[in-house]
Write a protein that holds these residues in place. Structure first.
Motif, PDB file in Angstrom:
ATOM      1  N   ARG A  26      -6.961  -3.848  -3.661  1.00  0.00           N
ATOM      2  CA  ARG A  26      -6.622  -5.120  -3.028  1.00  0.00           C
ATOM      3  C   ARG A  26      -6.913  -6.263  -3.972  1.00  0.00           C
ATOM      4  N   ASP A  27      -5.954  -7.191  -4.058  1.00  0.00           N
ATOM      5  CA  ASP A  27      -6.114  -8.427  -4.812  1.00  0.00           C
ATOM      6  C   ASP A  27      -5.591  -9.548  -3.916  1.00  0.00           C
ATOM      7  N   GLY A  28      -6.511 -10.260  -3.260  1.00  0.00           N
ATOM      8  CA  GLY A  28      -6.113 -11.286  -2.299  1.00  0.00           C
ATOM      9  C   GLY A  28      -5.420 -10.647  -1.112  1.00  0.00           C
ATOM     10  N   ASP A  29      -4.187 -11.099  -0.831  1.00  0.00           N
ATOM     11  CA  ASP A  29      -3.457 -10.522   0.297  1.00  0.00           C
ATOM     12  C   ASP A  29      -2.467  -9.429  -0.141  1.00  0.00           C
ATOM     13  N   LEU A  30      -2.565  -9.015  -1.410  1.00  0.00           N
ATOM     14  CA  LEU A  30      -1.694  -7.941  -1.902  1.00  0.00           C
ATOM     15  C   LEU A  30      -2.443  -6.621  -1.993  1.00  0.00           C
ATOM     16  N   LEU A  31      -1.781  -5.563  -1.582  1.00  0.00           N
ATOM     17  CA  LEU A  31      -2.306  -4.208  -1.695  1.00  0.00           C
ATOM     18  C   LEU A  31      -1.424  -3.429  -2.660  1.00  0.00           C
ATOM     19  N   TYR A  32      -2.048  -2.868  -3.682  1.00  0.00           N
ATOM     20  CA  TYR A  32      -1.339  -2.048  -4.664  1.00  0.00           C
ATOM     21  C   TYR A  32      -1.679  -0.598  -4.367  1.00  0.00           C
ATOM     22  N   LEU A  33      -0.682   0.196  -4.001  1.00  0.00           N
ATOM     23  CA  LEU A  33      -0.904   1.598  -3.673  1.00  0.00           C
ATOM     24  C   LEU A  33      -0.469   2.476  -4.838  1.00  0.00           C
ATOM     25  N   ALA A  78      -7.019  -4.482  11.259  1.00  0.00           N
ATOM     26  CA  ALA A  78      -5.597  -4.721  11.032  1.00  0.00           C
ATOM     27  C   ALA A  78      -4.820  -3.426  11.218  1.00  0.00           C
ATOM     28  N   ASP A  79      -3.509  -3.557  11.390  1.00  0.00           N
ATOM     29  CA  ASP A  79      -2.641  -2.382  11.474  1.00  0.00           C
ATOM     30  C   ASP A  79      -1.333  -2.683  10.739  1.00  0.00           C
ATOM     31  N   LEU A  80      -0.413  -1.765  10.806  1.00  0.00           N
ATOM     32  CA  LEU A  80       0.826  -1.896  10.046  1.00  0.00           C
ATOM     33  C   LEU A  80       1.682  -3.095  10.461  1.00  0.00           C
ATOM     34  N   SER A  81       1.427  -3.656  11.646  1.00  0.00           N
ATOM     35  CA  SER A  81       2.206  -4.829  12.066  1.00  0.00           C
ATOM     36  C   SER A  81       1.874  -6.061  11.223  1.00  0.00           C
ATOM     37  N   GLN A  82       0.779  -6.008  10.450  1.00  0.00           N
ATOM     38  CA  GLN A  82       0.408  -7.122   9.579  1.00  0.00           C
ATOM     39  C   GLN A  82       0.873  -6.918   8.131  1.00  0.00           C
ATOM     40  N   ILE A  83       1.778  -5.972   7.899  1.00  0.00           N
ATOM     41  CA  ILE A  83       2.183  -5.612   6.546  1.00  0.00           C
ATOM     42  C   ILE A  83       3.641  -5.965   6.283  1.00  0.00           C
ATOM     43  N   LYS A  88       2.044  -6.696   1.226  1.00  0.00           N
ATOM     44  CA  LYS A  88       1.340  -7.957   1.478  1.00  0.00           C
ATOM     45  C   LYS A  88       0.812  -7.945   2.906  1.00  0.00           C
ATOM     46  N   ILE A  89      -0.464  -8.366   3.033  1.00  0.00           N
ATOM     47  CA  ILE A  89      -1.102  -8.466   4.341  1.00  0.00           C
ATOM     48  C   ILE A  89      -0.912  -9.891   4.847  1.00  0.00           C
TER      49      ILE A  89
END
Length: 170
Positions: free
Chosen positions: A18-25, A96-101, A165-166
């Motif tokens: 995680r970097d801020g509101d970004l998630l790198y998978l 949180a859940d997937l609705s915030q992605i 993005k979250i």
């Protein structure tokens, strides 16, 4: 062992950064629910005909493998969100859940025969799953790259990584 822990143990890497509101998978594999992997290389139909073996996969089989990658990415996302990210609704904090992605970008690597040129069609499998699961705006409207390569770890046919993005998180 879950697919996420299988991936982590194989690569000894962090699945989500995680970097801020970004998630790198990190790249996810085409692992079935029982943990078996789809292996082989995608090839044009004229190469497959007469040379049927587990080595060559059709575009449709690659598409199905990319779907599994996307489902595994969603599973990792949901697990991460429920344990590492909180949202606040009316002053009440909750996981949180997937609705915030919102899916920002996918990068797909397709193990391919030299003459195979349908990597983008294989990657449609991942994009279609995300669009179906999250909706057109949040899952289906993302940037994407698809490339071919002659080999992938463990002989898998496709690997997909994601940037998401979250929204509305703490």
């Amino acid at each position: 062992e879950t697919n996420s822990s299988l991936i982590c143990s194989l690569y000894l890497q962090q699945l989500v950064h995680r970097d801020g509101d970004l998630l790198y998978l990190s790249g996810h594999l085409p692992a079935k629910p029982d943990g078996t992997l789809i292996v082989g290389a995608c090839a044009p139909s004229d190469i497959i005909e007469g040379h049927e073996s587990k080595k060559w996969l059709s575009t449709e089989q690659g598409y199905e493998a990319a779907q599994l990658c996307a489902l595994n990415l969603l599973s990792t996302l949901q697990s991460y969100l429920s344990t590492h990210v909180e949202t606040s609704t009316s002053g009440v904090s909750q996981p949180a859940d997937l609705s915030q992605i919102k899916i920002v970008k996918l990068f797909g690597i397709v193990r391919s025969h030299d003459e195979f040129v349908e990597q983008h069609l294989v990657m449609n499998g991942a994009s279609d799953v995300l669009k179906h699961a999250l909706g057109s705006d949040m899952g289906g409207c993302h940037a994407r790259s698809a490339i071919g390569t002659n080999t992938l770890p463990l002989g898998i046919c496709v690997e997909v990584e994601m940037i998401a993005k979250i929204s509305g998180s703490n």
